[in-house]
Design a protein around this motif. Structure first.
Motif, PDB file in Angstrom:
ATOM      1  N   GLY A 172       0.817  -1.218   0.000  1.00  0.00           N
ATOM      2  CA  GLY A 172       0.000   0.000   0.000  1.00  0.00           C
ATOM      3  C   GLY A 172       0.846   1.262   0.000  1.00  0.00           C
ATOM      4  O   GLY A 172       0.407   2.317   0.457  1.00  0.00           O
ATOM      5  N   MET A 173       2.083   1.146  -0.496  1.00  0.00           N
ATOM      6  CA  MET A 173       2.992   2.298  -0.539  1.00  0.00           C
ATOM      7  C   MET A 173       2.958   2.957  -1.919  1.00  0.00           C
ATOM      8  O   MET A 173       2.983   2.276  -2.933  1.00  0.00           O
ATOM      9  CB  MET A 173       4.429   1.858  -0.221  1.00  0.00           C
ATOM     10  CG  MET A 173       5.391   3.026  -0.009  1.00  0.00           C
ATOM     11  SD  MET A 173       7.136   2.490   0.141  1.00  0.00           S
ATOM     12  CE  MET A 173       7.069   1.443   1.588  1.00  0.00           C
ATOM     13  N   HIS A 174       2.903   4.268  -1.931  1.00  0.00           N
ATOM     14  CA  HIS A 174       2.852   5.045  -3.165  1.00  0.00           C
ATOM     15  C   HIS A 174       4.235   5.129  -3.812  1.00  0.00           C
ATOM     16  O   HIS A 174       5.255   5.052  -3.135  1.00  0.00           O
ATOM     17  CB  HIS A 174       2.348   6.455  -2.824  1.00  0.00           C
ATOM     18  CG  HIS A 174       2.188   7.357  -3.991  1.00  0.00           C
ATOM     19  ND1 HIS A 174       3.161   8.233  -4.391  1.00  0.00           N
ATOM     20  CD2 HIS A 174       1.159   7.507  -4.855  1.00  0.00           C
ATOM     21  CE1 HIS A 174       2.738   8.893  -5.451  1.00  0.00           C
ATOM     22  NE2 HIS A 174       1.529   8.473  -5.755  1.00  0.00           N
ATOM     23  N   ILE A 175       4.249   5.293  -5.135  1.00  0.00           N
ATOM     24  CA  ILE A 175       5.500   5.452  -5.884  1.00  0.00           C
ATOM     25  C   ILE A 175       5.517   6.807  -6.582  1.00  0.00           C
ATOM     26  O   ILE A 175       4.525   7.217  -7.200  1.00  0.00           O
ATOM     27  CB  ILE A 175       5.665   4.336  -6.945  1.00  0.00           C
ATOM     28  CG1 ILE A 175       5.904   2.978  -6.281  1.00  0.00           C
ATOM     29  CG2 ILE A 175       6.787   4.667  -7.941  1.00  0.00           C
ATOM     30  CD1 ILE A 175       7.273   2.777  -5.661  1.00  0.00           C
ATOM     31  N   THR A 176       6.638   7.508  -6.465  1.00  0.00           N
ATOM     32  CA  THR A 176       6.879   8.725  -7.246  1.00  0.00           C
ATOM     33  C   THR A 176       7.966   8.409  -8.265  1.00  0.00           C
ATOM     34  O   THR A 176       9.001   7.842  -7.927  1.00  0.00           O
ATOM     35  CB  THR A 176       7.337   9.888  -6.344  1.00  0.00           C
ATOM     36  OG1 THR A 176       6.310  10.163  -5.388  1.00  0.00           O
ATOM     37  CG2 THR A 176       7.611  11.143  -7.165  1.00  0.00           C
ATOM     38  N   SER A 177       7.705   8.776  -9.498  1.00  0.00           N
ATOM     39  CA  SER A 177       8.658   8.535 -10.587  1.00  0.00           C
ATOM     40  C   SER A 177       9.541   9.768 -10.782  1.00  0.00           C
ATOM     41  O   SER A 177       9.037  10.872 -10.954  1.00  0.00           O
ATOM     42  CB  SER A 177       7.871   8.260 -11.875  1.00  0.00           C
ATOM     43  OG  SER A 177       8.649   8.557 -13.021  1.00  0.00           O
ATOM     44  N   TYR A 178      10.860   9.551 -10.754  1.00  0.00           N
ATOM     45  CA  TYR A 178      11.736  10.630 -11.212  1.00  0.00           C
ATOM     46  C   TYR A 178      12.442  10.164 -12.480  1.00  0.00           C
ATOM     47  O   TYR A 178      12.492   8.986 -12.791  1.00  0.00           O
ATOM     48  CB  TYR A 178      12.714  11.093 -10.128  1.00  0.00           C
ATOM     49  CG  TYR A 178      13.903  10.211  -9.802  1.00  0.00           C
ATOM     50  CD1 TYR A 178      15.019  10.163 -10.638  1.00  0.00           C
ATOM     51  CD2 TYR A 178      13.950   9.487  -8.622  1.00  0.00           C
ATOM     52  CE1 TYR A 178      16.135   9.380 -10.325  1.00  0.00           C
ATOM     53  CE2 TYR A 178      15.057   8.704  -8.289  1.00  0.00           C
ATOM     54  CZ  TYR A 178      16.140   8.655  -9.153  1.00  0.00           C
ATOM     55  OH  TYR A 178      17.236   7.886  -8.840  1.00  0.00           O
ATOM     56  N   MET A 179      12.981  11.110 -13.236  1.00  0.00           N
ATOM     57  CA  MET A 179      13.607  10.817 -14.526  1.00  0.00           C
ATOM     58  C   MET A 179      12.575  10.183 -15.477  1.00  0.00           C
ATOM     59  O   MET A 179      12.904   9.337 -16.304  1.00  0.00           O
ATOM     60  CB  MET A 179      14.800   9.875 -14.320  1.00  0.00           C
ATOM     61  CG  MET A 179      15.949  10.108 -15.274  1.00  0.00           C
ATOM     62  SD  MET A 179      16.663  11.732 -15.075  1.00  0.00           S
ATOM     63  CE  MET A 179      17.510  11.536 -13.511  1.00  0.00           C
ATOM     64  N   MET A 212       1.327   8.784 -14.784  1.00  0.00           N
ATOM     65  CA  MET A 212       0.244   9.131 -13.859  1.00  0.00           C
ATOM     66  C   MET A 212      -0.900   8.126 -13.934  1.00  0.00           C
ATOM     67  O   MET A 212      -1.482   7.757 -12.917  1.00  0.00           O
ATOM     68  CB  MET A 212      -0.243  10.558 -14.136  1.00  0.00           C
ATOM     69  CG  MET A 212       0.726  11.627 -13.668  1.00  0.00           C
ATOM     70  SD  MET A 212       0.088  13.318 -13.807  1.00  0.00           S
ATOM     71  CE  MET A 212       0.329  13.640 -15.556  1.00  0.00           C
ATOM     72  N   GLN A 213      -1.204   7.667 -15.163  1.00  0.00           N
ATOM     73  CA  GLN A 213      -2.268   6.675 -15.328  1.00  0.00           C
ATOM     74  C   GLN A 213      -1.878   5.337 -14.701  1.00  0.00           C
ATOM     75  O   GLN A 213      -2.737   4.551 -14.307  1.00  0.00           O
ATOM     76  CB  GLN A 213      -2.571   6.482 -16.816  1.00  0.00           C
ATOM     77  CG  GLN A 213      -4.042   6.283 -17.114  1.00  0.00           C
ATOM     78  CD  GLN A 213      -4.352   6.466 -18.590  1.00  0.00           C
ATOM     79  OE1 GLN A 213      -4.124   7.535 -19.150  1.00  0.00           O
ATOM     80  NE2 GLN A 213      -4.846   5.437 -19.223  1.00  0.00           N
ATOM     81  N   ASN A 231       3.594  20.328 -20.307  1.00  0.00           N
ATOM     82  CA  ASN A 231       3.696  19.167 -19.422  1.00  0.00           C
ATOM     83  C   ASN A 231       2.497  19.069 -18.481  1.00  0.00           C
ATOM     84  O   ASN A 231       1.986  17.979 -18.210  1.00  0.00           O
ATOM     85  CB  ASN A 231       4.980  19.234 -18.592  1.00  0.00           C
ATOM     86  CG  ASN A 231       6.230  18.953 -19.406  1.00  0.00           C
ATOM     87  OD1 ASN A 231       6.154  18.490 -20.540  1.00  0.00           O
ATOM     88  ND2 ASN A 231       7.382  19.240 -18.828  1.00  0.00           N
ATOM     89  N   MET A 232       2.051  20.232 -17.995  1.00  0.00           N
ATOM     90  CA  MET A 232       0.961  20.246 -17.025  1.00  0.00           C
ATOM     91  C   MET A 232      -0.337  19.697 -17.614  1.00  0.00           C
ATOM     92  O   MET A 232      -1.153  19.106 -16.899  1.00  0.00           O
ATOM     93  CB  MET A 232       0.755  21.665 -16.492  1.00  0.00           C
ATOM     94  CG  MET A 232      -0.134  21.718 -15.274  1.00  0.00           C
ATOM     95  SD  MET A 232      -0.006  23.273 -14.360  1.00  0.00           S
ATOM     96  CE  MET A 232      -0.590  24.411 -15.582  1.00  0.00           C
ATOM     97  N   THR A 233      -0.533  19.858 -18.919  1.00  0.00           N
ATOM     98  CA  THR A 233      -1.782  19.393 -19.528  1.00  0.00           C
ATOM     99  C   THR A 233      -1.843  17.868 -19.630  1.00  0.00           C
ATOM    100  O   THR A 233      -2.899  17.305 -19.932  1.00  0.00           O
ATOM    101  CB  THR A 233      -1.994  20.005 -20.931  1.00  0.00           C
ATOM    102  OG1 THR A 233      -0.976  19.514 -21.807  1.00  0.00           O
ATOM    103  CG2 THR A 233      -1.948  21.524 -20.896  1.00  0.00           C
ATOM    104  N   ALA A 234      -0.711  17.192 -19.362  1.00  0.00           N
ATOM    105  CA  ALA A 234      -0.717  15.724 -19.366  1.00  0.00           C
ATOM    106  C   ALA A 234      -1.675  15.162 -18.322  1.00  0.00           C
ATOM    107  O   ALA A 234      -2.132  14.019 -18.450  1.00  0.00           O
ATOM    108  CB  ALA A 234       0.693  15.195 -19.110  1.00  0.00           C
ATOM    109  N   ILE A 235      -1.995  15.956 -17.305  1.00  0.00           N
ATOM    110  CA  ILE A 235      -2.921  15.518 -16.252  1.00  0.00           C
ATOM    111  C   ILE A 235      -4.263  15.106 -16.853  1.00  0.00           C
ATOM    112  O   ILE A 235      -4.918  14.182 -16.379  1.00  0.00           O
ATOM    113  CB  ILE A 235      -3.126  16.655 -15.210  1.00  0.00           C
ATOM    114  CG1 ILE A 235      -1.809  16.985 -14.506  1.00  0.00           C
ATOM    115  CG2 ILE A 235      -4.207  16.300 -14.200  1.00  0.00           C
ATOM    116  CD1 ILE A 235      -1.827  18.280 -13.729  1.00  0.00           C
TER     117      ILE A 235
END
Length: 267
Positions: A172-179, A212-213, A231-235
């Motif tokens: 149940g741990m979240h992942i943040t992607s860098y690079m 994000m998906q 980039n922001m519109t990718a949301i």
């Protein structure tokens, strides 16, 4: 605990460049900014935020504790120094940037010091970065998975880090992607370019939307206003199952960040 899905990274951006990037991003509507002690830009990021005029309560600020500051006697003083530079009384998220090289400081010691920082109100959430499964287990044992907001890892179409992601998901741990854009290499990939053409989008938007998906947070950086806005519109971009499957097939275990003397034993 929640981690915003989209934010601004500041790795490798210094002085006036990072000030311009952060101020431009905040004007465009960004509200999440990621920095770190080792980036040497916390004071510039703090200046940009202060000059933006945006209320602190609207922002989500992340910083990361460098390896020299992981011991119980150094972690909180170093975080207080970061807060001074950032001109804030607290950050929203503080991460252990890299595991202590050679386990000079145990995961237990640094995670418990980080939890103490949270309990003292210096940071709203805590987490880890660049932790493989074995060290994720140590972190969970030290403070409980409920106290680990995310593991920030290198993750892009060419390195999808499936074992770490699967273990995090189980816990149940979240992942943040860098690079996430693979130093721009992902933008040149023919599969990604074809998907971008199909959606009348940029390659960067496709990759960010894919991440994000997939359930990951992303923190792309840019010094250009047009790219920051784009980039922001990718949301709002939605990829279909075929798009997602095509990008999933691009994984080739291509790790771009593995510094000598710093990198743990990767999964």
């Amino acid at each position: 605990m929640t981690i915003p899905a989209f934010g601004l990274g500041t790795f490798r951006l210094q002085d006036d460049v990072v000030i311009h990037s952060v101020k431009t991003a905040l004007k465009l509507g960004y509200r999440t900014v990621d920095t770190a002690q080792i980036y040497g830009n916390e004071a510039a990021v703090g200046q940009a935020i202060a000059e933006s005029g945006i209320a602190r309560t609207e922002l989500f600020i992340t910083t990361k504790i460098w390896v020299e500051n992981l011991s119980a006697d150094k972690l909180i003083p170093s975080l207080k120094d970061s807060l001074k530079k950032l001109r804030t009384e607290y950050v929203d998220l503080t991460l252990i940037h890299w595991p202590s090289p050679g386990a000079a400081v145990s995961v237990k010691e640094s995670m418990q010091a980080l939890l103490a920082a949270k309990e003292a109100g210096l940071t709203r959430q805590i987490g880890i970065s660049n932790f493989p499964i074995a060290l994720m287990k140590e972190a969970i044992e030290a403070v409980g998975v409920e106290n680990i907001a995310t593991n920030q890892i290198e993750l892009h179409p060419f390195l999808q880090n499936r074992q770490v992601v699967a273990f995090a998901k189980e816990q149940g741990m979240h992942i943040t992607s860098y690079m996430t854009l693979a130093y721009g290499e992902a933008l040149k990939d023919e599969v990604i370019k074809r998907i971008a053409h199909k959606h009348q989008a940029t390659a960067a938007q496709i990759v960010l939307a894919w991440a994000m998906q997939s359930g990951y947070a992303v923190i792309p950086s840019s010094t250009k206003r047009d790219n920051l806005a784009s980039n922001m519109t990718a949301i709002n971009l939605k990829l279909d199952a075929d798009d997602m499957a095509q990008i999933a097939a691009l994984d080739r275990q291509q790790r771009l960040v593995s510094p000598d003397g710093l990198a743990p034993a990767w999964d």
